[in-house]
Enzyme design. Structure first.
Site, PDB file in Angstrom:
ATOM      1  N   GLY A 283       2.248   2.400  -3.226  1.00 31.18           N
ATOM      2  CA  GLY A 283       2.062   2.816  -4.565  1.00 31.18           C
ATOM      3  C   GLY A 283       3.011   1.474  -5.321  1.00 31.18           C
ATOM      4  O   GLY A 283       3.601   1.900  -6.399  1.00 31.18           O
TER       5      GLY A 283
ATOM      6  N   HIS B 175       7.609  -7.552  -1.824  1.00 31.74           N
ATOM      7  CA  HIS B 175       7.301  -6.856  -0.627  1.00 31.74           C
ATOM      8  C   HIS B 175       8.115  -7.042   0.387  1.00 31.74           C
ATOM      9  O   HIS B 175       7.985  -7.121   1.562  1.00 31.74           O
ATOM     10  CB  HIS B 175       5.837  -7.142  -0.086  1.00 31.74           C
ATOM     11  CG  HIS B 175       4.631  -6.378  -0.853  1.00 31.74           C
ATOM     12  ND1 HIS B 175       4.922  -5.146  -1.252  1.00 31.74           N
ATOM     13  CD2 HIS B 175       3.379  -6.685  -1.284  1.00 31.74           C
ATOM     14  CE1 HIS B 175       3.743  -4.787  -1.917  1.00 31.74           C
ATOM     15  NE2 HIS B 175       2.795  -5.656  -1.819  1.00 31.74           N
TER      16      HIS B 175
ATOM     17  N   ARG C  78       5.812   5.446   1.572  1.00 34.06           N
ATOM     18  CA  ARG C  78       4.958   6.443   1.677  1.00 34.06           C
ATOM     19  C   ARG C  78       4.779   6.562   3.365  1.00 34.06           C
ATOM     20  O   ARG C  78       5.203   5.797   4.138  1.00 34.06           O
ATOM     21  CB  ARG C  78       3.447   5.596   1.301  1.00 34.06           C
ATOM     22  CG  ARG C  78       2.184   6.450   1.460  1.00 34.06           C
ATOM     23  CD  ARG C  78       0.899   5.417   1.010  1.00 34.06           C
ATOM     24  NE  ARG C  78      -0.237   6.104   0.852  1.00 34.06           N
ATOM     25  CZ  ARG C  78      -1.300   5.781   0.589  1.00 34.06           C
ATOM     26  NH1 ARG C  78      -1.459   4.443   0.370  1.00 34.06           N
ATOM     27  NH2 ARG C  78      -2.376   6.323   0.560  1.00 34.06           N
TER      28      ARG C  78
ATOM     29  N   LYS D  66       0.770  -1.243   0.286  1.00 34.56           N
ATOM     30  CA  LYS D  66      -0.080  -0.099   0.026  1.00 34.56           C
ATOM     31  C   LYS D  66       0.895   1.251  -0.096  1.00 34.56           C
ATOM     32  O   LYS D  66       0.472   2.253   0.574  1.00 34.56           O
ATOM     33  CB  LYS D  66      -0.980  -0.107   0.911  1.00 34.56           C
ATOM     34  CG  LYS D  66      -1.927  -1.131   1.280  1.00 34.56           C
ATOM     35  CD  LYS D  66      -2.556  -1.513  -0.046  1.00 34.56           C
ATOM     36  CE  LYS D  66      -3.748  -0.689  -0.424  1.00 34.56           C
ATOM     37  NZ  LYS D  66      -4.250  -1.005  -1.833  1.00 34.56           N
TER      38      LYS D  66
END
Length: 300
Positions: free
Chosen positions: A43, A98, A117, A41
């Site tokens: 981008g 990830h 982020r 989450k």
């Protein structure tokens, strides 16, 4: 199933209920590969789409991230099948991870793009994301009825690896960031921030194009920019969302929930924010924290 014990020499093990970074040992990297590595989450899908569009030069490209740009770490598919599919690709490959950079195979020929982020924005976006996904093993961390603040408490006290890592606590985000910073002086490792991508989409496209060694005429770049806009991706969620059109998520469009920032403002208590501040200040320098939260402009 992995066929043999992988070579993890010099790499951190990240093994959770959802992901396993040992799976990378079955991928034969190529010299023009691109690996987009970021916490969830932040981008990731947006960046993968930008890469795919730039590599093809075609705004109508059928992206389908899970097929064209597979997430190597995820354990829901047999790795032998995923590795065969990746090996058979004849276009420039963009692979998703990830896993923090200290858990990935490092190859000087490969471009690594790391996207970050504001940790609180990523956390609140992940809350929404899990409500849209069939992942019951995260219920203890993200209960439907969270009257006592379990979710945020777990966010602050979770560790960066194992089960905790897949639940994306603050420590996992910081590990991602620290591992990327440790390699940021390499010419094939580039850090991007979601806030900068939102503020300056043309600049983001130009920077990614430079990293990839790609150029397109201005008219083509304008078309690619429109194709990668948040509104266009949400309106065509079955094409752009991971697993779009398969029914895996309750709503493909909900994957692109809003893309906004600051949803935590007015939601967290003063005590919760103070605990978050203490954790961030203990883990990062002031300049590092300012970039992780707000990108190149810092906090203004």
């Amino acid at each position: 199933m992995l066929q043999e014990a992988p070579d993890m020499t010099g790499r951190q093990l990240y093994l959770g209920p959802l992901t396993d970074n040992r799976r990378w040992d079955m991928v034969r990297l190529r010299g023009d590969d691109v690996i987009v590595a970021s916490p969830p989450k932040c981008g990731t899908t947006w960046m993968q789409t930008i890469v795919a569009l730039l590599c093809s030069g075609d705004p109508e490209l059928e992206t389908q991230p899970t097929v064209r740009m597979p997430w190597v770490d995820i354990r829901v598919r047999e790795m032998a099948e995923v590795a065969d599919r990746i090996e058979a690709m004849n276009h420039r490959r963009c692979l998703k991870s990830h896993t923090p950079m200290d858990g990935l195979p490092l190859d000087d020929r490969v471009q690594y793009i790391c996207v970050f982020r504001h940790p609180l924005d990523a956390h609140f976006s992940y809350r929404t994301h899990l409500r849209n996904m069939p992942m019951p093993f995260f219920t203890l961390w993200y209960p439907e009825d969270d009257q006592d603040g379990t979710t945020f408490r777990r966010f602050l006290d979770g560790g960066p690896e194992g089960f905790d890592g897949d639940a994306m606590p603050l420590a996992h985000i910081v590990r991602h960031y620290s591992a990327a910073l440790a390699l940021a002086d390499r010419p094939n490792v580039t850090l991007f921030h979601y806030a900068d991508m939102r503020r300056d989409p043309p600049g983001t496209f130009a920077r990614v194009a430079e990293v990839l060694g790609i150029s397109h005429p201005p008219a083509v770049m304008d078309q690619l920019l429109r194709a990668a806009s948040f509104d266009h991706m949400r309106a065509n969620a079955a094409r752009y969302a991971p697993g779009g059109g398969s029914g895996f998520m309750k709503s493909d469009a909900e994957f692109f929930h809003s893309g906004s920032s600051g949803k935590w403002v007015g939601t967290l208590t003063d005590a919760q924010l103070a605990a978050y501040d203490r954790a961030m200040d203990a883990a990062l320098s002031p300049d590092q924290r300012a970039w992780l939260e707000y990108g190149s402009r810092g906090r203004r």
